[in-house]
Every structure is written in C-alpha cells, then in structure tokens.
Scaffold this motif. Structure first.
Motif, short mmCIF file in Angstrom:
data_model
loop_
_atom_site.label_atom_id
_atom_site.label_comp_id
_atom_site.label_asym_id
_atom_site.label_seq_id
_atom_site.Cartn_x
_atom_site.Cartn_y
_atom_site.Cartn_z
N GLN A 159 0.83 -1.21 0.00
CA GLN A 159 0.00 0.00 0.00
C GLN A 159 0.86 1.26 0.00
OE1 GLN A 159 -3.02 0.18 3.04
NE2 GLN A 159 -4.18 1.73 1.93
N LEU A 160 2.02 1.18 0.63
CA LEU A 160 2.92 2.33 0.69
C LEU A 160 4.29 1.94 0.17
CD1 LEU A 160 2.20 3.85 4.23
CD2 LEU A 160 1.32 4.64 2.04
N ILE A 161 4.89 2.79 -0.65
CA ILE A 161 6.24 2.58 -1.15
C ILE A 161 7.04 3.86 -0.89
CG2 ILE A 161 7.69 2.11 -3.16
CD1 ILE A 161 5.38 0.59 -4.40
N ILE A 162 8.17 3.72 -0.23
CA ILE A 162 9.01 4.87 0.09
C ILE A 162 10.10 5.01 -0.96
CG2 ILE A 162 10.60 5.87 1.77
CD1 ILE A 162 9.06 4.38 3.94
N HIS A 163 10.11 6.15 -1.65
CA HIS A 163 11.14 6.45 -2.64
C HIS A 163 12.17 7.40 -1.99
CE1 HIS A 163 8.80 4.84 -6.11
NE2 HIS A 163 7.77 5.17 -5.33
N LYS A 164 13.40 6.98 -1.96
CA LYS A 164 14.44 7.80 -1.36
C LYS A 164 15.03 8.77 -2.38
CE LYS A 164 15.57 4.53 2.32
NZ LYS A 164 16.63 3.80 3.04
N HIS A 165 16.10 9.41 -2.02
CA HIS A 165 16.76 10.41 -2.87
C HIS A 165 17.03 9.83 -4.26
CE1 HIS A 165 19.19 13.96 -3.68
NE2 HIS A 165 20.09 13.16 -4.23
N PRO A 166 16.79 10.53 -5.33
CA PRO A 166 16.45 11.96 -5.39
C PRO A 166 14.96 12.26 -5.44
CG PRO A 166 16.98 11.19 -7.56
CD PRO A 166 17.11 9.99 -6.67
N ILE A 167 14.12 11.21 -5.35
CA ILE A 167 12.68 11.45 -5.50
C ILE A 167 12.08 11.97 -4.19
CG2 ILE A 167 10.47 10.41 -6.13
CD1 ILE A 167 12.04 8.35 -7.73
N ASN A 168 12.41 11.25 -3.10
CA ASN A 168 11.97 11.68 -1.76
C ASN A 168 10.45 11.87 -1.65
OD1 ASN A 168 14.63 11.75 -0.72
ND2 ASN A 168 14.94 13.79 -1.58
N LEU A 169 9.72 10.78 -1.86
CA LEU A 169 8.28 10.85 -1.66
C LEU A 169 7.77 9.48 -1.21
CD1 LEU A 169 6.55 9.34 -4.17
CD2 LEU A 169 7.33 11.34 -5.41
N THR A 170 6.61 9.50 -0.60
CA THR A 170 5.95 8.26 -0.19
C THR A 170 4.74 8.05 -1.08
OG1 THR A 170 6.64 8.53 2.11
CG2 THR A 170 4.82 7.03 1.69
N GLN A 171 4.78 6.97 -1.82
CA GLN A 171 3.74 6.64 -2.81
C GLN A 171 2.65 5.80 -2.16
OE1 GLN A 171 5.37 4.29 -5.95
NE2 GLN A 171 3.41 3.93 -6.97
N ILE A 172 1.42 6.25 -2.24
CA ILE A 172 0.27 5.46 -1.81
C ILE A 172 -0.25 4.72 -3.04
CG2 ILE A 172 -2.03 5.48 -0.79
CD1 ILE A 172 -1.30 8.03 0.66
N VAL A 173 -0.03 3.43 -3.09
CA VAL A 173 -0.37 2.65 -4.29
C VAL A 173 -1.88 2.57 -4.46
CG1 VAL A 173 -0.14 0.42 -5.43
CG2 VAL A 173 1.77 1.35 -4.11
N TRP A 174 -2.61 2.33 -3.38
CA TRP A 174 -4.06 2.24 -3.47
C TRP A 174 -4.70 2.68 -2.16
CZ3 TRP A 174 -6.02 -0.87 0.32
CH2 TRP A 174 -5.17 -1.87 0.82
N LEU A 175 -5.92 3.15 -2.28
CA LEU A 175 -6.69 3.55 -1.10
C LEU A 175 -8.13 3.11 -1.31
CD1 LEU A 175 -6.39 5.15 1.60
CD2 LEU A 175 -7.37 7.10 0.40
N LYS A 176 -8.65 2.35 -0.35
CA LYS A 176 -10.01 1.82 -0.47
C LYS A 176 -10.91 2.49 0.57
CE LYS A 176 -12.66 -2.51 -0.35
NZ LYS A 176 -13.46 -2.22 0.87
N LEU A 177 -12.01 3.06 0.09
CA LEU A 177 -12.98 3.71 0.95
C LEU A 177 -14.35 3.07 0.75
CD1 LEU A 177 -12.09 7.46 0.23
CD2 LEU A 177 -11.22 6.05 2.10
N ASN A 178 -15.16 3.07 1.79
CA ASN A 178 -16.54 2.65 1.67
C ASN A 178 -17.42 3.88 1.52
OD1 ASN A 178 -16.11 -0.11 1.85
ND2 ASN A 178 -16.25 -0.12 4.08
N CYS A 179 -18.30 3.85 0.56
CA CYS A 179 -19.22 4.97 0.38
C CYS A 179 -20.09 5.09 1.64
CB CYS A 179 -20.11 4.73 -0.84
SG CYS A 179 -21.17 6.11 -1.25
N PRO A 180 -20.18 6.27 2.24
CA PRO A 180 -20.96 6.43 3.49
C PRO A 180 -22.39 5.94 3.31
CG PRO A 180 -19.71 8.42 3.01
CD PRO A 180 -19.58 7.54 1.80
N HIS A 181 -22.97 5.44 4.39
CA HIS A 181 -24.31 4.86 4.31
C HIS A 181 -25.36 5.88 3.89
CE1 HIS A 181 -25.77 6.79 8.04
NE2 HIS A 181 -24.51 6.68 8.45
#
Length: 537
Positions: A159-181
């Motif tokens: 779900q999370l991938i950490i890219h070090k130098h020179p990119i320096n970002l944390t990639q969220i590969v996927w996010l799952k949400l439930n539609c509110p009732h």
C-alpha cells in the motif's frame, strides 16, 4: 525525513525498481516500484488462499472442531472472473501513473496546474494527466464476492512505497474507501483524510476534515493530497449508498469522481450491487466515465467449470469424523440451495458441518444441506426463490440481484487457462513434493540410526516401517518409533518352558490323593533315584 518516515510506517516498503519491458512504463519510478505484471497462471497462484488444514483435526473433540469451521471464511479459490479483474486493475493502476512521472520536467508544474484547476483559478488541464487515468465499475449480486476479490487483489500490492533520494516521496499505491451509508460526499472526504492520516501519520483530518470546512474546500484538499502522495487508484466500495444521498448528493459525488479522473489523473474504481446501476446510468456521460476499463457485472455463477472448481477445492475442508466424498447429487444440491451465490454456498457448507457435529451424524447429505438452508438462511430465501424461478417479475422485486440486460460480460476465449488442469497439476506437484520430502526424511532417519551403531539393514527396515505407519510424524518422532521397533526386534526369543508329559502329571495327581509329594510319587514309580543309593557300597 524519509528515514524517520520509514521507521514509523510498519506497512511500508522501500522502493525496489523493476526493469520495464513496455516503453509506456519505462523511466517511471512509480510504475517501476510496483510488483511485476502477473501472467494468468501467476495471478492464479498469487490469488489462491487455502488455509492450513490437517486431516487429524477431524478426530478432535466437537467443541474444538466448531472453532475450526470458521477457517472457511478465509478460503479463496480464484476463477476466471477474478483473473480478469486482476488484469483490469493492473492496467488501471499502471496507466494511471503514465502521466504522473515524478522524474519528468513537467511534474511539479502539473501539480501546480492541477491544484489551480481544483480551486477554480485555471481552465486549462494538462493533456498528459487526463489522457492516461481511467475508471471502471464492478457491479454484482450481493454475496457474489466482489469485496473479497478486490481485497485479495489489493493484497498483491504494497500500500505504501518509500522512494528515497532523489525522489523523496511516499507513494500510496491504493486507497479503499466505503461509500458512506447516507451517500454524503462530506463523510467520504472525512474518511479519506482519516485513512491518509493512519497511513502516513499526518494530521490532514484536523486541518481539513472538521465539520466547519465546506464540501468544496474538502474536495479541493482531497484532490491535492491524492496528487501529492501519488495515489495509484482510489477504490470506492458500496457505491449503491449514493441512492440515499440528499440534495443531489449522488450527482455531486459522481462529478467529483469525474474530476479526479479527468483533471487530477487519479484512477477510480467503483464497486456496488445491482442497485448502483441506477446511479451510474443516470446519463450516458457518467456511464461512459465508469467504463474506462470496461464494465464488469458479476451475476450468479453458472453450473460448470468455475463452479465445480470452487466446490471441489472447498470440499477438502471437512471437520466431520466421516469424510464425505463430493458426489454429483451433493454438488447440485449445494448449487440449488445457493443459486450460485458464493457467499451462501460457503456458509451452507460450513453450517452443514456444524449441524453434522451437533447432531452426531458426522456426515453431510443432500437432505441435510436442504434442511440447513431452510432453517438457517431464512432471510435470503425469498431472493433465492426469485432467482430459482427465473421470472423477471419476481427478480425485479430485489434490486440487489437484478440481472443486467447486457450481452455476456466476460469473454475469456482468447486468453483462457484451464483452471481444472492447473489445480490438478498443483495437486500432482504437491504429491511429488510430499514424496520427495518423505524420501528425504527416510534417508535422514536411516543415517541417524546407523550413526547410533545400528545395523544398516535393520535401520532401513525400521525407518521404512514407521514412516509407512506414521507418515505425518516429525523426524524426531519417527526416530523414537524406529528405535522402539529395533529394540523389539532385538529382544532375545524366550523359549517356552517344557511341559510335563501327561502321564507324569497323572502320577503326581494320584500321589496327591494319597497325600504324597510329587517327589515321593515319582520316586515310587522309579522315574527318579534316591540320591543315597548312589553311595551304597
């Protein structure tokens, strides 16, 4: 900063880049850090989940076996529609990243322009953002396994991938949400901020998710955060809840999804029951936007290969004392009582085993399956009867099971695999591995016995004997049993005591009647000599 982030994220992994063969994906670290693209056979292996099971468990006490039965809930046997879904999601995810390469010169500019668009301060939309992201919709009957399938597929990706130098970002590969009732877009945004905070340890919810923030403000921040953290795909489950939205809430949420895809470049996957089609097909424009990877509509499984594969694999998990072989009658009864709804089929099999243990019958019959369905699945009986009738007038009463009036939605002819043959090969491979393992254990036990100065032939005989009788025992247990076997074989043969001839016993018995000892009786009959006679001169 990344090192500190990495230490705080137990569910993150440091990026390991894979060489990409397709030119579309080359030079993009967001795609290169993803797992390799799976073939159908590889996806089949990766998606399969068969919980641990030991035949010995069938001999456990009833209360322990009751606690083993729920293990079936974790069982997952992929069929062709699951493999198709895995491939579609793989394409959705990767092509969504094509227009978002953090190494490209225009990446920072794209972030700024997208942010301005979300704020309504710009009209132009970067072409390479909206040209790669797409969306698709998965609809199906309740209980058909939509959520379980997508969660199995998501488990193949970090779900999370950490890219070090020179990119320096944390990639969220996927996010799952439930539609509110209640179908509220505001509730969806709040849930989004909470999920991001739990993943990254941020405080977006405190900053942007309070009730005092307007929906438009939340939507703006949500899109900005999605771009900033390189969310690969947003999965929205239970999309049919939009039907309960008030004040054009469903239209607002659909428009927001369209904005995510077209203007921010975030792929969106929507999952819902058949009721969701009234939302998704409100007009052609929304229906088209939900079909970037093609619609998937999962109705009840039909009798045939996929159903047989599922039932045959599931049938291996039995906790009743008398193992029951899967017959055609049992298979057809399970289908008839579940109408091809996977969730109901699994529950029926589990409940039938519980009933078999409870009644001490310790077996499963077609009559028992029908009885369990009648007693324990009363709430779904009206829906099942409607499906069984095949009458549109009856089926239309239940929107969650209303079939789509479309052509056959799954075409596997061009890229099909023989799942039955694949499973058979896996069974043969497991049997071969088991035989190799037993041969290895046999050799180790023999060598260990010889190392204890045991005779080589006797060691081989002992090891072979105990391994045949106790194939599931550990090596230490086999050694102990083999030593016991050798000890028994080496015990000296005890000669049987010589029996006294019958006529001598008769003489002794006659003497007893005359109150004479056995010695006196045999002496009088000249069978023994008086020792004093040897010294007479």
């Amino acid at each position: 900063m990344n090192d500190q982030l990495e230490m705080g994220l137990s569910n993150a992994q440091v990026a390991k880049y894979h060489q990409q063969e397709l030119p579309d994906f080359q030079g993009n670290p967001l795609i290169g850090a993803l797992p390799p693209i799976f073939s159908l056979e590889e996806a089949f292996d990766e998606l399969s989940y068969h919980p641990d099971y030991d035949e010995k468990e069938r001999m456990l006490s009833p209360h322990l076996r009751y606690h083993a039965i729920p293990r079936l809930q974790r069982f997952f046997q992929p069929v062709m529609q699951h493999l198709d879904l895995e491939q579609r999601f793989s394409r959705l995810l990767r092509y969504g990243y094509v227009g978002r390469n953090p190494l490209s010169p225009g990446y920072t500019r794209q972030l700024n322009e997208a942010h301005q668009v979300m704020k309504g301060q710009a009209q132009a939309v970067p072409y390479d953002i909206r040209s790669t992201a797409s969306s698709f919709t998965l609809m199906g009957f309740s209980g058909i396994g939509k959520t379980t399938a997508i969660e199995r597929i998501l488990s193949l990706y970090p779900q999370l991938i950490i890219h070090k130098h020179p990119i320096n970002l944390t990639q969220i590969v996927w996010l799952k949400l439930n539609c509110p009732h209640d179908g509220s877009l505001k509730s969806l945004c709040m849930d989004f901020f909470l999920k991001i905070d739990r993943l990254l340890g941020t405080n977006y919810y405190d900053r942007f998710g309070s009730k005092r923030n307007s929906i438009s403000s939340m939507v703006t921040r949500m899109g900005q955060i999605a771009r900033l953290h390189c969310i690969g795909a947003l999965i929205i489950d239970e999309i049919q809840h939009l039907l309960t939205a008030k004040d054009s809430g469903s239209e607002k949420m659909m428009n927001f999804f369209v904005t995510l895809v077209n203007e921010i470049g975030i792929p969106v996957m929507m999952i819902g029951t058949m009721r969701a089609r009234s939302v998704l097909q409100q007009d052609f424009r929304q229906a088209r936007r939900g079909s970037g990877q093609g619609d998937m509509v999962w109705q009840q499984m039909k009798k045939g290969d996929d159903w047989d594969v599922l039932v045959e694999s599931m049938w291996e998990y039995q906790w009743i004392e008398n193992r029951v072989e899967l017959t055609r009658d049992l298979n057809e009864t399970l289908y008839d009582q579940s109408q091809g709804i996977v969730d109901i089929a699994v529950k029926l099999f589990a409940l039938s085993q519980g009933r078999a243990i409870e009644t001490e019958a310790e077996t499963i019959t077609p009559a028992m399956i029908r009885k369990v369905a009648s007693d324990d699945l009363k709430l779904v009986q009206p829906m099942l009867k409607a499906l069984k009738s095949g009458l549109p007038s009856e089926i239309e009463k239940y929107e969650d099971i209303m079939p789509m009036d479309i052509e056959e939605y799954l075409q596997y002819r061009s890229h099909n695999i023989d799942i039955k043959a694949t499973i058979q090969k896996k069974k043969e491979k497991r049997a071969e591995e088991r035989q190799k393992q037993q041969s290895s254990v046999l050799e180790k036990v023999i060598l260990a016995l010889i190392g204890l100065d045991m005779d080589a032939n006797l060691s081989e005989k002992a090891a072979t004997n105990v391994l045949k009788r106790f194939p599931d025992s550990s090596q230490a247990e086999l050694m102990q049993k083999a030593l016991t076997y050798i000890e028994e074989q080496q015990k000296p043969k005890i000669k049987k005591k010589a029996t006294i001839p019958n006529h001598l016993q008769n003489l002794i018995n006659q003497g007893k009647k005359k109150k004479r000892s056995a010695y006196e009786s045999l002496l009088d009959s000249n069978y023994i000599k008086n020792p004093l006679d040897e010294f007479v001169i």
